[in-house]
Design a protein around this motif. Structure first.
Motif, short mmCIF file in Angstrom:
data_model
loop_
_atom_site.label_atom_id
_atom_site.label_comp_id
_atom_site.label_asym_id
_atom_site.label_seq_id
_atom_site.Cartn_x
_atom_site.Cartn_y
_atom_site.Cartn_z
N LEU A 189 0.83 -1.20 0.00
CA LEU A 189 0.00 0.00 0.00
C LEU A 189 0.86 1.26 0.00
O LEU A 189 0.53 2.25 -0.65
CB LEU A 189 -0.93 -0.01 1.22
CG LEU A 189 -2.12 -0.97 1.16
CD1 LEU A 189 -2.82 -1.03 2.51
CD2 LEU A 189 -3.11 -0.54 0.07
N ALA A 190 1.97 1.23 0.72
CA ALA A 190 2.87 2.38 0.74
C ALA A 190 3.44 2.65 -0.66
O ALA A 190 3.57 3.80 -1.08
CB ALA A 190 4.00 2.15 1.74
N SER A 191 3.77 1.57 -1.39
CA SER A 191 4.27 1.74 -2.76
C SER A 191 3.19 2.33 -3.66
O SER A 191 3.47 3.21 -4.49
CB SER A 191 4.73 0.38 -3.31
OG SER A 191 5.81 -0.14 -2.55
N ALA A 192 1.96 1.84 -3.49
CA ALA A 192 0.86 2.37 -4.29
C ALA A 192 0.61 3.85 -3.99
O ALA A 192 0.31 4.64 -4.89
CB ALA A 192 -0.42 1.56 -4.03
N ILE A 193 0.75 4.23 -2.73
CA ILE A 193 0.58 5.64 -2.35
C ILE A 193 1.62 6.52 -3.03
O ILE A 193 1.31 7.59 -3.57
CB ILE A 193 0.63 5.79 -0.82
CG1 ILE A 193 -0.66 5.24 -0.19
CG2 ILE A 193 0.83 7.25 -0.42
CD1 ILE A 193 -0.62 5.14 1.33
N GLU A 205 0.80 9.50 -5.65
CA GLU A 205 1.28 10.85 -5.34
C GLU A 205 1.96 11.46 -6.56
O GLU A 205 1.77 12.64 -6.88
CB GLU A 205 2.25 10.80 -4.16
CG GLU A 205 1.58 10.62 -2.81
CD GLU A 205 2.57 10.46 -1.68
OE1 GLU A 205 2.17 10.59 -0.51
OE2 GLU A 205 3.76 10.18 -1.97
N GLY A 206 2.76 10.63 -7.25
CA GLY A 206 3.40 11.11 -8.46
C GLY A 206 2.41 11.40 -9.56
O GLY A 206 2.61 12.33 -10.37
N ALA A 207 1.29 10.64 -9.60
CA ALA A 207 0.27 10.86 -10.62
C ALA A 207 -0.70 11.97 -10.25
O ALA A 207 -1.48 12.42 -11.09
CB ALA A 207 -0.50 9.56 -10.87
N GLY A 208 -0.68 12.39 -8.99
CA GLY A 208 -1.58 13.46 -8.55
C GLY A 208 -3.03 13.04 -8.44
O GLY A 208 -3.93 13.87 -8.55
N LEU A 243 -5.65 8.29 -3.61
CA LEU A 243 -4.84 8.45 -2.40
C LEU A 243 -5.68 8.36 -1.14
O LEU A 243 -5.29 7.74 -0.14
CB LEU A 243 -4.10 9.80 -2.44
CG LEU A 243 -2.85 9.87 -3.33
CD1 LEU A 243 -2.36 11.30 -3.43
CD2 LEU A 243 -1.76 8.96 -2.78
N ASP A 244 -6.87 8.97 -1.17
CA ASP A 244 -7.75 8.92 0.00
C ASP A 244 -8.11 7.48 0.35
O ASP A 244 -8.08 7.06 1.51
CB ASP A 244 -9.02 9.74 -0.26
CG ASP A 244 -8.74 11.23 -0.29
OD1 ASP A 244 -7.68 11.64 0.23
OD2 ASP A 244 -9.58 11.98 -0.84
N SER A 245 -8.48 6.69 -0.67
CA SER A 245 -8.84 5.29 -0.44
C SER A 245 -7.66 4.49 0.08
O SER A 245 -7.80 3.67 1.01
CB SER A 245 -9.37 4.67 -1.74
OG SER A 245 -10.51 5.35 -2.21
#
Length: 453
Positions: free
Chosen positions: A408-412, A416-419, A424-426
């Motif tokens: 999940l941290a990697s996905a965040i 973040e890079g994609a904006g 991000l909230d989910s």
């Protein structure tokens, strides 16, 4: 006093035959039931059984079959019948709000079928298109606020791809039989579960159905759900799910499927899916059908009374469908740049005419009943004929909480890079919940007593 039948498989087969012929409007009497019961019993290996009048009376009592006088013939499919159906439904639905009016229908789905063309540096040999078919049943209310969990009927009770840990009920309600068809037994189980949910909520609803043999409800006692069958030969015109909801669902499913095949082509992997992945994509596709689409389809059937009719949105009803088709067309062109302009439309509608409940002959009835009984006796991990018998991939080890947090941290970081704030909230919600579960510690029992002195 409750009495159990001696040969349940024979009675299941006889009731299946009875609902099939009654679905075609045929008249059935006691002599026909006795004769057909004897024929099906012999096919199923039933011996030393007297097909007596007493047994027949008990059979009819168990299945809620009684004598009725015939009244005329069914109307033909014409505009007069459709207009009469509109008037009848508007009167029937006048006492219900859109939240309380549901529609249920089945559709066939070629869940593995990808686009037919591909890019290559040299001519490639053709291969047989996958026509592995499952039945998907959908039902929703007129306001689009309740899209109930999709129902899938496949051929295997527990395919090998499920392994030991996969739970199909996380994504869909899952049933099986030899033909992957809807049957009256499966349908009654679905309807009873829906009625039970309504009873627990103190909620009364009406469910619109087409009048097919698989929707037989003879003897079914429902408390909070009223079933209303649409007039014969009019369902293609007045059934909401046939008015575009099923098409929207299939477009969203195939959009996922083509995207998956594009990704696998880029990774030089085999372009196929198993039933596990199909169930996941079915759930996601059904969740992504918007309330706007649902309300517009109900509105265009013209079956809701004016006072209770859902309001059609000002947005063009075809906008969402067109955007999905455009996305599919773009994905198909990545695989096959020479695909025609209507490739996406043809691809989405390719299984439109697939039957989900064909006419049953004696062989098919015996096959369905025998397969169901063999599966119940042999256990939950047996496949039936026609399923993929290839060796499954090794089942991955269970994911630990630490590994899930890292993923999940990697996905965040990616989003973040994609904006992408919505994603991000989910993801942060999921990470927070998982971290709380990891840090829950069991309290000492003595501290409980100290706290409550």
């Amino acid at each position: 006093k409750s009495r159990h039948c001696k040969h349940p498989e024979m009675e299941d087969a006889l009731f299946m035959w009875f609902t099939e012929v009654r679905g075609h409007g045929a008249a059935v009497n006691d002599e026909m039931l006795l004769e057909k019961g004897h024929v099906l019993g012999e096919r199923l290996g039933v011996q030393d059984f007297a097909y007596s009048k007493g047994w027949l009376a008990n059979f009819k009592s168990r299945w809620g079959i009684s004598h009725h006088r015939l009244h005329g013939e069914a109307a033909s499919a014409n505009m007069t019948a459709i207009m009469a159906g509109h008037a009848e439904l508007q009167q029937t639905l006048a006492d219900y709000s859109p939240d309380d009016i549901y529609n249920f229908n089945e559709t066939g789905l070629f869940y593995k079928l990808g686009p037919s063309g591909t890019l290559a540096t040299v001519p490639v040999a053709g291969h047989k298109k996958s026509k592995d078919c499952i039945t998907v049943a959908l039902f929703c209310n007129a306001s689009g606020t309740d899209l109930r969990k999709p129902i899938v009927i496949a051929r295997a009770k527990r395919p090998r791809c499920f392994g030991k840990t996969f739970q199909p009920t996380l994504y869909t309600e899952y049933f099986s039989n030899a033909k992957a068809w809807m049957t009256s037994v499966i349908f009654q189980e679905i309807i009873c579960a829906f009625d039970r949910d309504l009873r627990l909520q103190g909620w009364h609803c009406i469910l619109l159905l087409d009048n097919t043999s698989s929707h037989a409800v003879t003897g079914l006692q429902l408390t909070n759900l009223k079933l209303h069958f649409l007039p014969p030969c009019t369902t293609s015109s007045i059934q909401p799910l046939d008015a575009g909801i099923i098409r929207a669902f299939k477009a969203l499913y195939r959009c996922q499927l083509v995207q998956l095949y594009v990704n696998r082509a880029e990774e030089a992997r085999i372009q196929t899916v198993d039933l596990c992945q199909a169930l996941q994509m079915i759930r996601l596709a059904w969740r992504n059908v918007t309330a706007t689409t649902v309300k517009n389809c109900w509105h265009h059937t013209g079956i809701l009374p004016c006072d209770n009719a859902v309001t059609a949105t000002t947005t063009d009803e075809h906008d969402e469908d067109d955007m999905t088709l455009a996305e599919i067309q773009q994905l198909i062109h990545q695989l096959d740049p020479v695909a025609g302009p209507n490739a996406a439309t043809e691809y989405v509608s390719i299984d439109r005419e697939v039957e989900t409940m064909q006419e049953l002959d004696d062989d098919t009835i015996v096959d369905i009943v025998s397969t169901s009984r063999e599966e119940s006796c042999d256990g939950a991990e047996n496949d039936v004929d026609g399923q993929d018998k290839s060796e499954p991939e090794p089942e991955p080890a269970p994911v630990t909480a630490r590994e899930a947090c890292a993923a999940l941290a990697s996905a965040i970081r990616f989003y973040e890079g994609a904006g992408n704030v919505k994603a991000l909230d989910s993801l942060w919600d999921m990470l927070s919940e998982l971290q709380q579960q990891r840090h829950i510690t069991q309290t000492d029992i003595m501290s409980f007593f100290k706290k409550n002195k």
